[in-house]
Design a protein around this motif. Structure first.
Motif, PDB file in Angstrom:
ATOM      1  N   MET A 119     -10.661  79.713 -11.841  1.00 51.54           N
ATOM      2  CA  MET A 119     -11.844  80.227 -11.148  1.00 51.54           C
ATOM      3  C   MET A 119     -13.109  79.557 -11.649  1.00 51.54           C
ATOM      4  O   MET A 119     -13.995  79.196 -10.876  1.00 51.54           O
ATOM      5  CB  MET A 119     -11.984  81.737 -11.395  1.00 51.54           C
ATOM      6  N   VAL A 131     -13.407  75.971 -10.205  1.00 56.15           N
ATOM      7  CA  VAL A 131     -13.766  75.987  -8.781  1.00 56.15           C
ATOM      8  C   VAL A 131     -15.201  76.476  -8.607  1.00 56.15           C
ATOM      9  O   VAL A 131     -15.989  75.903  -7.842  1.00 56.15           O
ATOM     10  CB  VAL A 131     -12.804  76.887  -7.972  1.00 56.15           C
ATOM     11  N   LEU A 132     -15.554  77.513  -9.342  1.00 61.39           N
ATOM     12  CA  LEU A 132     -16.904  78.074  -9.273  1.00 61.39           C
ATOM     13  C   LEU A 132     -17.925  76.978  -9.519  1.00 61.39           C
ATOM     14  O   LEU A 132     -18.905  76.819  -8.790  1.00 61.39           O
ATOM     15  CB  LEU A 132     -17.047  79.171 -10.340  1.00 61.39           C
ATOM     16  N   SER A 142     -10.403  75.731  -2.922  1.00 61.74           N
ATOM     17  CA  SER A 142     -11.820  75.473  -2.692  1.00 61.74           C
ATOM     18  C   SER A 142     -12.138  75.332  -1.201  1.00 61.74           C
ATOM     19  O   SER A 142     -13.172  75.802  -0.739  1.00 61.74           O
ATOM     20  CB  SER A 142     -12.306  74.255  -3.484  1.00 61.74           C
ATOM     21  N   LEU A 148     -12.146  78.823   0.198  1.00 56.21           N
ATOM     22  CA  LEU A 148     -13.310  79.575  -0.260  1.00 56.21           C
ATOM     23  C   LEU A 148     -14.553  79.171   0.521  1.00 56.21           C
ATOM     24  O   LEU A 148     -15.408  79.996   0.820  1.00 56.21           O
ATOM     25  CB  LEU A 148     -13.519  79.356  -1.767  1.00 56.21           C
ATOM     26  N   ILE A 178     -15.056  83.726  -4.752  1.00 54.98           N
ATOM     27  CA  ILE A 178     -14.223  83.281  -5.873  1.00 54.98           C
ATOM     28  C   ILE A 178     -13.776  84.473  -6.715  1.00 54.98           C
ATOM     29  O   ILE A 178     -12.627  84.555  -7.152  1.00 54.98           O
ATOM     30  CB  ILE A 178     -14.976  82.243  -6.724  1.00 54.98           C
TER      31      ILE A 178
END
Lengths: 556, 99
Positions: free
Chosen positions: A158, A161-162, A386, A389, A426
């Protein structure tokens, strides 16, 4: 260095690469954030589509699925690639010409705000069920290879990706996906080539699997299973057809794939990127069935008929047993493991998800390769997560937030809205990764049926039939979606007997057909769309400068 | 493009699509599913043909179909004088500019 060490090295190198790319491609405005400024070259976009598309399910699970389903696994191979033909011919060029940010954008502009809301809900639902599976995949790889808990694995995933999704939006995601494609394809091919060479002497898996297939057919029949290549062992003829069709039409209706075609510079580049995408996907998809055959052969050969103690002392057997993904139990206490089709006597239960990850270990490849495969699995899961998201956050921030609620938001407020929605998405995805709802596995397979039943007909009819109107689209979507959802729910949880033996995964194509019929009927019974809308459809059909907005520009 | 040109362009596009989608349906939904057992009576190398189509051949066909589509459409665009890059350079359009 052992498996743990090499995995750590590969994960640090690849994650460092993704973060480096993210810092170089920060988004400056909403166009960067949602469609990477609309200027991604075709081959890069193709690689990004491929990475976006090939999820943890493609990388980790698909070869295993094929391995245990035999010929029945072909529905995934054909369905998940054949859908690209529909996408390339029926959707990509036209949606690129239309040129907005999201799939609900098209639905909203072509039909109505009501249809936009239905599309937003469907997009979020499909993407959320999908993304939970990706985060889970990240967790599984971390827990097996880095010996941390699934929870910590998900949190690390996470955080990465964040970082690049919130910072770079579609621009950051696109360029990271290009890197992730490279990592995952190398990680997939190296073990396949090495195993093909070991087993047959021919390093090209596509050519050499035939030599093992006959032998594997024989082994499976001797053990009492159906032959590996038996046509209708898993699905009947009708279900092979229906499930393949559903997966194809569903693929062409998935919002996170469609939205990628908004990111190219021109219609020509959108067409080309559809070609590159399927070409790059096909490299993995044609290797997967070979891996399935090799892995099945190797695992039976290594474990079946061998003394229990000897098998249990093998490193990878121990590792996967500890992760509860491999179970050996000497039920008849004869000291030998026997693999049989009967659950009562079968002594080897293999989780199909481990076939790709365990494959290099089973084949005895060096630990550096084992670590690389782990990094490849992470690349596949993160790249898909991703992309999904972005769809979720753009649906919320752009389609709901900007288009329906806060219409006067400034450019920088819209960018901020996108980032906040992304961070929120996320968190939700991570939560589902750590606490997976029991139904995720079922639902991911069904997401295709729902996408086929809802999006595909209204998108294609919207482009190819000017007479299609909002009332028709709403009615079609509602009927298609509720019919598919009803059938799936009743068959899985309601205890209903499948109609005519139709598998729940194959109902989507029938629902899509129903959607189309209802849409045509209702459209014909109600008023045709306005002149302006018909003009919009006309404009979408031709690349180049013929659009209403261009004429507007010229007039000014 | 004149309205007549547009009609012809669109018709050529639809004709190309019809041909490619027919092949797509025969291969993707026929060879690998409906007729797989019949094809399995033939072998290519040491693999039954139906099995090979389902796990390899259909995928190669799909790639080729999109390749042909891209090639023919670029030819078609050219013959109608469509050049998006030129339009962008002239600032008339950034084909469906996202705004």
């Amino acid at each position: 260095m052992g498996t743990l060490g090499w995995t750590l090295v590969w994960v640090i190198i690849t994650f460092g690469l993704y973060i480096g790319i993210a810092i170089r491609s920060r988004a400056k405005d909403t166009s960067d954030y949602y469609v990477a400024g609309g200027g991604v070259p075709a081959i890069a976009n193709g690689a990004a589509v491929a990475a976006d598309w090939m999820s943890a399910a493609s990388f980790i699970s698909m070869a295993g699925l094929v391995s245990f389903m035999g010929y029945g696994g072909s529905v995934y191979l054909m369905g998940w690639t054949g859908g690209y033909v529909l996408l390339a011919l029926l959707l990509a060029p036209y949606l690129r010409k239309f040129g907005k940010y999201t799939v609900p954008d098209f639905v909203g502009d072509r039909y109505s705000d009501g249809a936009r809301i239905v599309a937003v809900i469907a997009a979020i639902f499909v993407s959320l069920t999908y993304v939970a599976g990706q985060m889970r995949g990240v967790g599984v790889v971390f827990s097996r290879f880095l010996e941390v808990s699934v929870t910590i694995g998900v949190i690390i995933g996470m955080a990465v990706v964040l970082f690049y999704a919130v910072l770079g939006g579609m621009k950051g995601i696109t360029w990271t996906q290009v890197a992730q494609y490279s990592v995952l394809i190398v990680a997939y091919l190296i073990p396949a080539v090495a195993i093909a060479a070991n087993l047959t002497g021919n390093p090209i898996p596509h050519l050499s699997f035939g030599e093992i297939l006959g032998e594997l057919d024989g082994i499976q029949e001797d053990l009492g299973f159906a032959a590996y290549s038996a046509e209708f062992a898993t699905f009947s003829r009708m279900n092979l057809f229906l499930i393949t069709a559903t997966l194809m039409f569903g693929t062409a209706g998935l919002p996170h794939v469609i939205v990628r075609f908004y990111t190219t510079r021109t219609v020509k580049e959108a067409r080309r990127s559809a070609f590159f995408a399927l070409f790059l996907i096909a490299i993995l998809y044609t290797t997967a069935p070979a891996i399935g055959i090799f892995a099945k052969y190797n695992i039976i050969d290594t474990i079946n008929g061998q003394p229990v103690e000897e098998v249990q002392s093998i490193d990878w057997v121990e590792g996967w047993s500890n992760a509860d993904l491999l179970t050996l139990e000497d039920k008849n206490a004869d000291g030998i493991i026997s693999y049989t089709p009967d659950a009562e006597t079968n002594e080897m239960i293999v989780d199909r998800d481990i076939m790709v990850l365990a494959n290099p270990e089973i084949a005895g490849l060096p630990t550096i390769v084992v670590g690389l495969v782990a990094a490849g699995g992470l690349a596949a899961a993160l790249s898909t997560a991703s992309g999904l998201l972005l769809v979720i956050s753009s649906s919320i921030a752009h389609d709901l937030g900007y288009k329906l609620v806060w219409k006067e938001a400034t450019e920088s407020q819209r960018l901020l809205m996108g980032r906040v929605a992304m961070a929120g998405a996320i968190m939700v995805a991570g939560y589902f990764g750590i606490n997976p709802p029991g139904f995720v596995g079922e639902v991911v397979a069904l997401a295709f049926g729902l996408a086929a039943a809802s999006f595909f007909p209204i998108l294609t009819l919207g482009i190819f039939w000017k007479r299609a109107n909002a009332a028709g689209a709403m009615a079609g979507m509602t009927v298609g979606l509720s019919f598919a959802a009803f059938y799936m729910y009743m068959v899985i949880w309601g205890g209903m007997e499948p109609w005519f033996g139709i598998d729940k995964a194959g109902i989507g194509i029938i629902a899509a057909l129903l959607n189309g019929i209802v849409m045509v009927a209702v459209s014909l019974m109600t008023a045709p769309p306005s002149e302006e809308l018909q003009e919009l459809v006309e404009g979408v059909r031709y690349p180049g400068s013929y659009t209403a907005e261009v004429r507007e520009t010229l007039a000014n | 493009m004149t309205p007549d040109d547009r009609k012809h362009y669109w018709r050529s596009n639809l004709r190309l699509m019809a041909v490619l989608l027919t092949i797509w349906a025969l291969v993707g939904l026929g060879a690998g599913t409906l007729f797989v057992d019949a094809l399995n009576n033939v072998n290519i190398g040491n693999v039954p043909l139906g099995f090979w189509m389902g796990q390899q051949g259909s995928i190669f066909t799909f790639v080729a179909l999109i390749g042909v589509y891209v090639w023919r459409m670029e030819k078609l665009d050219e013959s109608y004088g469509i050049d998006e890059e030129r339009d962008i350079a002239q600032g008339v359009s950034k084909s469906g500019e996202a705004h």
